[in-house]
Design an enzyme around this catalytic site. Structure first.
Site, PDB file in Angstrom:
ATOM      1  N   HIS A 221       0.858  -1.299  -0.009  1.00  0.00           N
ATOM      2  CA  HIS A 221      -0.124  -0.026  -0.055  1.00  0.00           C
ATOM      3  C   HIS A 221       0.852   1.181  -0.043  1.00  0.00           C
ATOM      4  O   HIS A 221       0.537   2.250   0.386  1.00  0.00           O
ATOM      5  CB  HIS A 221      -0.818  -0.041   1.293  1.00  0.00           C
ATOM      6  CG  HIS A 221      -2.087  -0.580   0.926  1.00  0.00           C
ATOM      7  ND1 HIS A 221      -3.194  -0.455  -0.019  1.00  0.00           N
ATOM      8  CD2 HIS A 221      -2.597  -1.684   1.552  1.00  0.00           C
ATOM      9  CE1 HIS A 221      -4.152  -1.256   0.117  1.00  0.00           C
ATOM     10  NE2 HIS A 221      -4.108  -2.004   1.257  1.00  0.00           N
ATOM     11  N   HIS A 322      -6.208  -3.453 -11.159  1.00  0.00           N
ATOM     12  CA  HIS A 322      -6.938  -3.118  -9.955  1.00  0.00           C
ATOM     13  C   HIS A 322      -8.501  -3.091  -9.993  1.00  0.00           C
ATOM     14  O   HIS A 322      -9.070  -2.970 -11.300  1.00  0.00           O
ATOM     15  CB  HIS A 322      -6.433  -1.920  -9.574  1.00  0.00           C
ATOM     16  CG  HIS A 322      -6.883  -1.227  -8.501  1.00  0.00           C
ATOM     17  ND1 HIS A 322      -6.874  -1.890  -7.162  1.00  0.00           N
ATOM     18  CD2 HIS A 322      -7.697  -0.088  -8.070  1.00  0.00           C
ATOM     19  CE1 HIS A 322      -7.358  -0.971  -6.195  1.00  0.00           C
ATOM     20  NE2 HIS A 322      -7.792  -0.131  -6.647  1.00  0.00           N
TER      21      HIS A 322
END
Length: 412
Positions: A221, A322
């Site tokens: 992240h 994604h």
């Protein structure tokens, strides 16, 4: 009949048969785009590049294409470039939307162009009465493997140990278990030095959960600076992750990812925040990453995604898109189902109701399946949508292009 006459007859017959067997481009009905509309779905996602705004392109032929992405403001100019144009010349329209206004589109506008591009491909499929994957050459896989992000998997409960969550996920048919690096509550302190140690502990538990041959992946992240990312990747190498996602800040990818690659042995995946092929090209070409996170509509639509796929195929790089919205997810199955390299899709709609999409995704046992519905293969319930924009007039102000002698677009 002499030999020459016979051969000429055979040749004429073969050409005639080929022409009648395939839908010739010139025989497709001429249409014009009359209107572009944008709608908010129930509970819309407020994040720009995960936009689930529904976009429709209407034609005077009675065929409407469905796309997803963008916002009222980012769609306006490019939608205006489509009014009055033939929707079947997708590449030409894509070039115009990208190049007509001199300044190249940024990532938010590229996302909007991608939404329009999805709708153009949906129209193409509906005209030909074929699913998009057939137009692109046909599926190369029986299904598209997935990993779960936020979907509801039966048997997983809040607070369950990560080892058990990993086991239940792969038992449900998902190719891999994915989790965040030492997640804590948002907007609280995150001590990266301390949390790296927690990452190692969790990875050990996950490996036990998926078993010796199971797959798992971890999303850093962008929480770690380069030094901590190097340390983290090396600490978990023994547990053999499928990939480490976004190990450093996206702003530093082009500088830090090659350095990271030289110091670690785990597979790397990056790029969910990026746009078109020029963002990805250096890392793909130099084998600095193993998977690109290119997704729809963010990269500029199916038109651009297939060019990124060609780059990846050239360098034997996998694609792990994604998630964005459900319509874009259906489009990903159509286009990446035709990509010969490794594909793993992020999926988070299991157990979720999508009232505005009574027909959309074909999902079972952790896998997404292609279908034979024309176009992208989705259907809308307009009663569940709220219209936020309508474009019916061509946009010509400050739109300038030159054309090569053969008619193709070049920059002004």
């Amino acid at each position: 009949m002499n030999r020459r006459t016979f051969l000429q007859s055979c040749s004429t017959t073969a050409i005639s048969f080929a022409a009648s067997s395939l839908p010739a481009f010139g025989s497709l009905p001429k249409m014009k785009i009359t209107r572009v509309r944008a709608y908010l779905p129930p509970n819309p996602n407020p994040l720009f590049n995960q936009s689930d705004v529904v976009v429709t392109i209407e034609t005077d032929g009675g065929i409407t294409g469905i796309g997803e992405g963008g916002s009222k403001d980012t769609l306006a100019q490019s939608a205006g470039r489509l009014i009055g144009r033939d929707p079947q010349y997708i590449e030409q329209l894509w070039q115009d939307m990208n190049r007509a206004f001199f300044y190249p589109p940024g990532r938010e506008k590229t996302d909007a162009i991608g939404a329009l591009d999805l709708a153009l491909w949906d129209i193409k499929g509906k005209v030909l009465k074929l699913p998009v994957h057939e137009i692109l050459g046909g599926m190369v896989r029986k299904h598209v493997e997935c990993y779960n992000t936020a979907g509801i998997i039966p048997g997983i409960t809040q607070g369950m140990p990560i080892k058990d969550r990993a086991r239940i996920t792969v038992d449900a048919g998902y190719r891999a278990f994915r989790f965040g690096a030492a997640d804590t509550k948002a907007n609280t302190t995150f001590n990266t030095r301390e949390r790296i140690n927690k990452v190692r502990e969790e990875c050990e538990q996950v490996r036990q959960g998926v078993g010796p041959n199971g797959d798992w992946c971890i999303d850093f992240h962008q929480r770690f600076d380069l030094a901590d990312a190097i340390r983290g990747c090396n600490l978990i190498e023994e547990y053999n992750p499928l990939f480490v996602e976004d190990p450093v800040r996206a702003e530093a990818f082009l500088q830090d990812i090659p350095t990271l690659r030289s110091k670690v042995n785990v597979p790397l995946a990056t790029g969910e925040e990026w746009g078109n092929r020029w963002d990805f090209n250096p890392l793909v070409e130099n084998h600095s990453i193993d998977y690109v996170r290119a997704t729809l509509p963010n990269v500029g639509g199916i038109t651009e995604m297939m060019k990124i796929a060609a780059l990846c195929e050239t360098h034997f790089i996998g694609i792990v898109p994604h998630f964005t919205g459900p319509i874009a997810t259906a489009a990903l199955v159509n286009c990446l189902g035709t990509y010969s390299g490794p594909v793993l899709m992020e999926y988070n709609y299991q157990g979720r109701t999508l009232p505005h999409l009574p027909v959309c995704l074909d999902f079972k046992d952790g896998k997404l399946f292609a279908n034979e519905r024309p176009g992208i293969g989705v259907e809308l319930d307009f009663k569940q949508l709220t219209q936020i924009a309508e474009f019916t007039e061509p946009v010509t102000a400050r739109a300038q292009t030159y054309f090569r002698p053969d008619g193709s677009i070049t920059n002004w």
